[in-house]
Design a protein around this motif. Structure first.
Motif, PDB file in Angstrom:
ATOM      1  N   GLY A 286       0.810  -1.221   0.000  1.00  0.00           N
ATOM      2  CA  GLY A 286       0.000   0.000   0.000  1.00  0.00           C
ATOM      3  C   GLY A 286       0.839   1.266   0.000  1.00  0.00           C
ATOM      4  O   GLY A 286       2.063   1.229  -0.099  1.00  0.00           O
ATOM      5  N   ALA A 287       0.145   2.399   0.127  1.00  0.00           N
ATOM      6  CA  ALA A 287       0.823   3.698   0.129  1.00  0.00           C
ATOM      7  C   ALA A 287       1.556   3.918   1.456  1.00  0.00           C
ATOM      8  O   ALA A 287       1.016   3.623   2.514  1.00  0.00           O
ATOM      9  N   PRO A 288       2.793   4.437   1.406  1.00  0.00           N
ATOM     10  CA  PRO A 288       3.596   4.618   2.615  1.00  0.00           C
ATOM     11  C   PRO A 288       3.004   5.666   3.565  1.00  0.00           C
ATOM     12  O   PRO A 288       2.347   6.603   3.122  1.00  0.00           O
ATOM     13  N   LEU A 289       3.260   5.486   4.860  1.00  0.00           N
ATOM     14  CA  LEU A 289       2.836   6.447   5.879  1.00  0.00           C
ATOM     15  C   LEU A 289       4.067   6.976   6.595  1.00  0.00           C
ATOM     16  O   LEU A 289       5.100   6.311   6.644  1.00  0.00           O
ATOM     17  N   LEU A 290       3.899   8.183   7.180  1.00  0.00           N
ATOM     18  CA  LEU A 290       4.972   8.753   8.005  1.00  0.00           C
ATOM     19  C   LEU A 290       4.390   9.166   9.348  1.00  0.00           C
ATOM     20  O   LEU A 290       3.214   9.526   9.432  1.00  0.00           O
ATOM     21  N   LEU A 291       5.197   9.098  10.384  1.00  0.00           N
ATOM     22  CA  LEU A 291       4.771   9.602  11.700  1.00  0.00           C
ATOM     23  C   LEU A 291       4.617  11.107  11.587  1.00  0.00           C
ATOM     24  O   LEU A 291       5.517  11.804  11.121  1.00  0.00           O
ATOM     25  N   GLN A 292       3.448  11.614  12.009  1.00  0.00           N
ATOM     26  CA  GLN A 292       3.235  13.054  11.908  1.00  0.00           C
ATOM     27  C   GLN A 292       3.640  13.747  13.201  1.00  0.00           C
ATOM     28  O   GLN A 292       3.720  13.122  14.252  1.00  0.00           O
ATOM     29  N   GLU A 293       3.872  15.031  13.085  1.00  0.00           N
ATOM     30  CA  GLU A 293       4.265  15.788  14.275  1.00  0.00           C
ATOM     31  C   GLU A 293       3.131  15.793  15.296  1.00  0.00           C
ATOM     32  O   GLU A 293       1.970  15.919  14.934  1.00  0.00           O
ATOM     33  N   ASN A 294       3.492  15.673  16.548  1.00  0.00           N
ATOM     34  CA  ASN A 294       2.535  15.703  17.655  1.00  0.00           C
ATOM     35  C   ASN A 294       1.483  14.601  17.572  1.00  0.00           C
ATOM     36  O   ASN A 294       0.404  14.742  18.130  1.00  0.00           O
ATOM     37  N   GLU A 295       1.780  13.552  16.821  1.00  0.00           N
ATOM     38  CA  GLU A 295       0.796  12.472  16.741  1.00  0.00           C
ATOM     39  C   GLU A 295       0.977  11.531  17.928  1.00  0.00           C
ATOM     40  O   GLU A 295       2.106  11.097  18.195  1.00  0.00           O
ATOM     41  N   SER A 296      -0.106  11.250  18.633  1.00  0.00           N
ATOM     42  CA  SER A 296       0.012  10.379  19.804  1.00  0.00           C
ATOM     43  C   SER A 296       0.214   8.937  19.348  1.00  0.00           C
ATOM     44  O   SER A 296      -0.078   8.579  18.202  1.00  0.00           O
ATOM     45  N   LYS A 297       0.690   8.122  20.270  1.00  0.00           N
ATOM     46  CA  LYS A 297       0.935   6.725  19.961  1.00  0.00           C
ATOM     47  C   LYS A 297      -0.342   6.048  19.503  1.00  0.00           C
ATOM     48  O   LYS A 297      -0.365   5.313  18.516  1.00  0.00           O
ATOM     49  N   LYS A 298      -1.433   6.347  20.211  1.00  0.00           N
ATOM     50  CA  LYS A 298      -2.701   5.698  19.899  1.00  0.00           C
ATOM     51  C   LYS A 298      -3.169   6.091  18.493  1.00  0.00           C
ATOM     52  O   LYS A 298      -3.581   5.239  17.696  1.00  0.00           O
ATOM     53  N   GLU A 299      -3.088   7.385  18.199  1.00  0.00           N
ATOM     54  CA  GLU A 299      -3.509   7.856  16.872  1.00  0.00           C
ATOM     55  C   GLU A 299      -2.685   7.201  15.766  1.00  0.00           C
ATOM     56  O   GLU A 299      -3.206   6.765  14.744  1.00  0.00           O
ATOM     57  N   PHE A 300      -1.383   7.177  16.028  1.00  0.00           N
ATOM     58  CA  PHE A 300      -0.466   6.624  15.029  1.00  0.00           C
ATOM     59  C   PHE A 300      -0.772   5.143  14.767  1.00  0.00           C
ATOM     60  O   PHE A 300      -0.916   4.717  13.609  1.00  0.00           O
ATOM     61  N   LEU A 301      -0.900   4.374  15.863  1.00  0.00           N
ATOM     62  CA  LEU A 301      -1.160   2.938  15.684  1.00  0.00           C
ATOM     63  C   LEU A 301      -2.501   2.707  14.988  1.00  0.00           C
ATOM     64  O   LEU A 301      -2.613   1.835  14.119  1.00  0.00           O
ATOM     65  N   THR A 302      -3.511   3.495  15.354  1.00  0.00           N
ATOM     66  CA  THR A 302      -4.818   3.354  14.702  1.00  0.00           C
ATOM     67  C   THR A 302      -4.704   3.636  13.208  1.00  0.00           C
ATOM     68  O   THR A 302      -5.300   2.943  12.375  1.00  0.00           O
ATOM     69  N   ARG A 303      -3.909   4.669  12.884  1.00  0.00           N
ATOM     70  CA  ARG A 303      -3.735   5.022  11.477  1.00  0.00           C
ATOM     71  C   ARG A 303      -3.056   3.877  10.704  1.00  0.00           C
ATOM     72  O   ARG A 303      -3.467   3.529   9.593  1.00  0.00           O
ATOM     73  N   LEU A 304      -2.030   3.279  11.318  1.00  0.00           N
ATOM     74  CA  LEU A 304      -1.354   2.146  10.665  1.00  0.00           C
ATOM     75  C   LEU A 304      -2.319   0.976  10.468  1.00  0.00           C
ATOM     76  O   LEU A 304      -2.381   0.365   9.393  1.00  0.00           O
ATOM     77  N   GLU A 305      -3.078   0.675  11.550  1.00  0.00           N
ATOM     78  CA  GLU A 305      -4.018  -0.452  11.468  1.00  0.00           C
ATOM     79  C   GLU A 305      -5.044  -0.223  10.375  1.00  0.00           C
ATOM     80  O   GLU A 305      -5.337  -1.125   9.584  1.00  0.00           O
ATOM     81  N   ASN A 306      -5.587   0.996  10.327  1.00  0.00           N
ATOM     82  CA  ASN A 306      -6.616   1.284   9.331  1.00  0.00           C
ATOM     83  C   ASN A 306      -6.076   1.188   7.907  1.00  0.00           C
ATOM     84  O   ASN A 306      -6.768   0.711   7.002  1.00  0.00           O
ATOM     85  N   ALA A 307      -4.830   1.644   7.724  1.00  0.00           N
ATOM     86  CA  ALA A 307      -4.238   1.561   6.387  1.00  0.00           C
ATOM     87  C   ALA A 307      -4.133   0.101   5.944  1.00  0.00           C
ATOM     88  O   ALA A 307      -4.396  -0.240   4.790  1.00  0.00           O
ATOM     89  N   LEU A 308      -3.774  -0.763   6.888  1.00  0.00           N
ATOM     90  CA  LEU A 308      -3.621  -2.177   6.556  1.00  0.00           C
ATOM     91  C   LEU A 308      -4.984  -2.819   6.297  1.00  0.00           C
ATOM     92  O   LEU A 308      -5.159  -3.601   5.353  1.00  0.00           O
ATOM     93  N   LYS A 309      -5.968  -2.453   7.129  1.00  0.00           N
ATOM     94  CA  LYS A 309      -7.317  -2.994   6.940  1.00  0.00           C
ATOM     95  C   LYS A 309      -7.881  -2.560   5.587  1.00  0.00           C
ATOM     96  O   LYS A 309      -8.511  -3.351   4.887  1.00  0.00           O
ATOM     97  N   ALA A 310      -7.660  -1.275   5.255  1.00  0.00           N
ATOM     98  CA  ALA A 310      -8.168  -0.773   3.967  1.00  0.00           C
ATOM     99  C   ALA A 310      -7.536  -1.548   2.818  1.00  0.00           C
ATOM    100  O   ALA A 310      -8.188  -1.876   1.823  1.00  0.00           O
ATOM    101  N   LEU A 311      -6.264  -1.877   2.974  1.00  0.00           N
ATOM    102  CA  LEU A 311      -5.550  -2.624   1.935  1.00  0.00           C
ATOM    103  C   LEU A 311      -6.121  -4.043   1.809  1.00  0.00           C
ATOM    104  O   LEU A 311      -6.196  -4.594   0.713  1.00  0.00           O
ATOM    105  N   SER A 312      -6.514  -4.613   2.943  1.00  0.00           N
ATOM    106  CA  SER A 312      -7.031  -5.987   2.925  1.00  0.00           C
ATOM    107  C   SER A 312      -8.344  -6.064   2.163  1.00  0.00           C
ATOM    108  O   SER A 312      -8.689  -7.089   1.604  1.00  0.00           O
ATOM    109  N   ALA A 313      -9.084  -4.952   2.162  1.00  0.00           N
ATOM    110  CA  ALA A 313     -10.403  -4.973   1.510  1.00  0.00           C
ATOM    111  C   ALA A 313     -10.305  -4.722   0.011  1.00  0.00           C
ATOM    112  O   ALA A 313     -11.298  -4.814  -0.695  1.00  0.00           O
ATOM    113  N   GLN A 314      -9.125  -4.392  -0.500  1.00  0.00           N
ATOM    114  CA  GLN A 314      -9.002  -4.054  -1.922  1.00  0.00           C
ATOM    115  C   GLN A 314      -8.972  -5.271  -2.830  1.00  0.00           C
ATOM    116  O   GLN A 314      -8.482  -6.296  -2.434  1.00  0.00           O
TER     117      GLN A 314
END
Lengths: 204, 316
Positions: free
Chosen positions: A176-204
């Motif tokens: 899938g498309a690469p992600l980067l850690l954003q400034e001031n992003e909390s751990k929880k937000e970051f992990l959720t974003r990674l998980e969602n990107a992977l889930k979205a990829l699984s549905a393609q």
């Protein structure tokens, strides 16, 4: 030389067994240091990702593997160290795990890529499990490094947890498309974003 | 002299005919590409041309296999079954509890079914999967201790085994038919393959040329009434024109061709319904322009057992 031959044999076998196809949907197979993170449901997971990479990238891409499993016995140790050039991660205590993160950061500094399974342990092949925090630490250490989601289709059914004979089902891998850690992003937000990107990829 | 001996063999004659057809199709394809598409990308023409290219490979592979003889023919169909089965099971949802049943299917029933055909053991290969497979697989699945959708899961795996292994294995099983005064049963395989596959080709061609009325958009958006009638009719003529290679009279050849064409059509139709249900267009991407292996042989899987039994009942 012999080790490369053995590694090639493993890749060839994995591809033959699973009729593997790789689809680079969100990115190209470039020779830059990256973190490939993927769903984890079988011991064959990293081998499959590894086998799906172009030949030129394979020597520069190293799986991160659990020390508790791969450091047991001479055969596993030989495979993970000599053949796959894996980075062993000691998950038993936090201090060792932190050391492992430093090693991974150094690998990235050296221009090599990592294959990570942020679920920590293998899922049962049905649902993605919540990600562990290690990948966030690593992203904090090296915020400029791209994280590429990698979905492995079917591998959980080829060799479910606790089995040793593979079923020759067809597998495919989507990058899938690469992600980067954003400034001031909390751990929880970051992990959720990674998980969602992977889930979205699984549905393609 | 070499050519004379080659052409005296009806197997070679059929292949020469097939290659001649492919040359004509390739020429038409090239003509359309330059005449209508002016060399630019064109969906229908490019798809037709990549299909023709794949046909070259498939007919070439068949020719080599038939030249090698009986064992190679059986091995080829065992491999085709294997590929179909893995395409089918890869797409059908299974659960952890189905793992053992899948091992049985791949490593026991598939190889044994083809071994029994190689061994010419009609009494067992004709009941091995529908009786013993269908009893053993649910037993094995029940030992997986997962009752969720048990009947659905059992049916899915067993039906995959039926279509991909049992039905398709009736194509090489034609080699085991001992017809008095007819020493070349491999010609029956070629008759079946060429008639049913030409029905698929002509359904596609007639559908593209004249297709107006969709047959069942919910199941297969590309199938049309005109394609179906034109395809089945043309392929029936193909079958009739091949009567000389079979033990049939021309009329019998036409009637049998009609039967297997109609069955072949429904084979493709039924498997399309499964694909629709799973939300995919093709079973795989093995053969350029065709999709997967199962997309190519779905019609054969329905036609083969009936063709086999028609011959076994009236000619053996």
């Amino acid at each position: 030389m012999i080790n490369r031959f053995i590694a090639g044999g493993f890749c060839w076998f994995a591809r033959l067994l699973t009729g593997l196809t790789a689809n680079w949907i969100g990115t190209e197979p470039n020779k830059v240091a990256r973190i490939y993170y993927a769903n984890h449901s079988s011991h064959g997971d990293f081998l499959l990702i590894w086998a799906s990479l172009p030949d030129v990238l394979r020597p520069y891409t190293r799986p991160v593997a659990g020390k508790d499993y791969w450091d047991k016995g001479p055969i596993r140790r030989f495979l993970i160290q000599q053949i796959f050039h894996g980075v062993l991660l000691d998950r038993s205590n936090p201090r060792e795990a932190a050391k492992g993160l430093d090693v991974m950061a150094k690998v990235l500094d050296g221009g090599e890529s990592l294959i990570l399974f942020p679920e920590g342990t293998r899922n049962q092949g049905t649902e993605l499990q919540p990600f562990k925090g290690g990948i966030h630490h690593l992203a904090q250490l090296r915020p400029e490094i791209e994280l590429v989601p990698v979905w492995i289709e079917n591998i959980g059914r080829v060799m479910p947890k606790g089995t040793f004979v593979p079923v020759p089902l067809l597998c495919s891998i989507r990058y899938g498309a690469p992600l980067l850690l954003q400034e001031n992003e909390s751990k929880k937000e970051f992990l959720t974003r990674l998980e969602n990107a992977l889930k979205a990829l699984s549905a393609q | 002299m070499m050519l004379d001996t080659l052409l005296a063999n009806p197997v070679s004659q059929i292949f020469v005919g097939a290659f001649a057809l492919l040359i004509i199709f390739s020429a038409i394809g090239a003509g359309l590409k330059w005449g209508i598409a002016k060399g630019k990308p064109h969906n229908v023409i490019d798809n037709m041309n990549s299909r023709t290219k794949a046909w070259w490979v498939m007919v070439g592979l068949l020719a080599v296999t038939f030249w090698q003889g009986r064992n190679a023919i059986i091995a080829l169909f065992a491999l085709i079954s294997f590929q179909c089965l893995r395409e089918y099971l890869s797409l059908i949802q299974t659960r952890r509890g189905d793992y053992r049943a899948m091992l049985w299917v791949f490593f026991c029933f598939l190889p044994l079914q083809y071994y029994l055909i190689w061994d010419d053991w009609y009494g067992l290969y004709s009941i091995f999967i529908p009786v013993y497979g269908f009893l053993l697989l649910p037993i094995s699945a029940s030992l997986g201790k997962d009752v969720t959708q048990f009947l659905d899961r059992a049916a899915k795996i067993q039906w995959g085994l039926m279509i991909c292994v049992y039905c398709l294995s009736h194509i090489p099983a034609l080699l085991t038919l001992h017809i008095p005064g007819y020493p070349r049963p491999e010609l029956l395989i070629l008759f079946l393959l060429f008639v049913v596959q030409s029905s698929d080709v002509f359904q596609y061609v007639w559908g593209k040329l004249l297709g107006k009325h969709k047959l069942s958009p919910a199941i297969s958006p590309s199938k049309t009434v005109e394609g179906l009638i034109g395809g089945v009719f043309t392929a029936t003529l193909v079958g009739m024109s091949l009567w000389w290679a079979t033990p049939f009279t021309p009329l019998q050849a036409a009637l049998i061709a009609l039967t297997i064409n109609i069955l072949g059509f429904f084979g493709g139709f039924v498997l399309s319904a499964i694909k629709r249900d799973r939300g995919v267009k093709d079973w795989g991407d093995l053969i350029e322009g065709h999709g997967g292996m199962l997309d190519r042989v779905d019609s054969l899987s329905f036609a083969a057992p009936v063709f086999f039994h028609i011959i076994r009942y009236w000619w053996v």
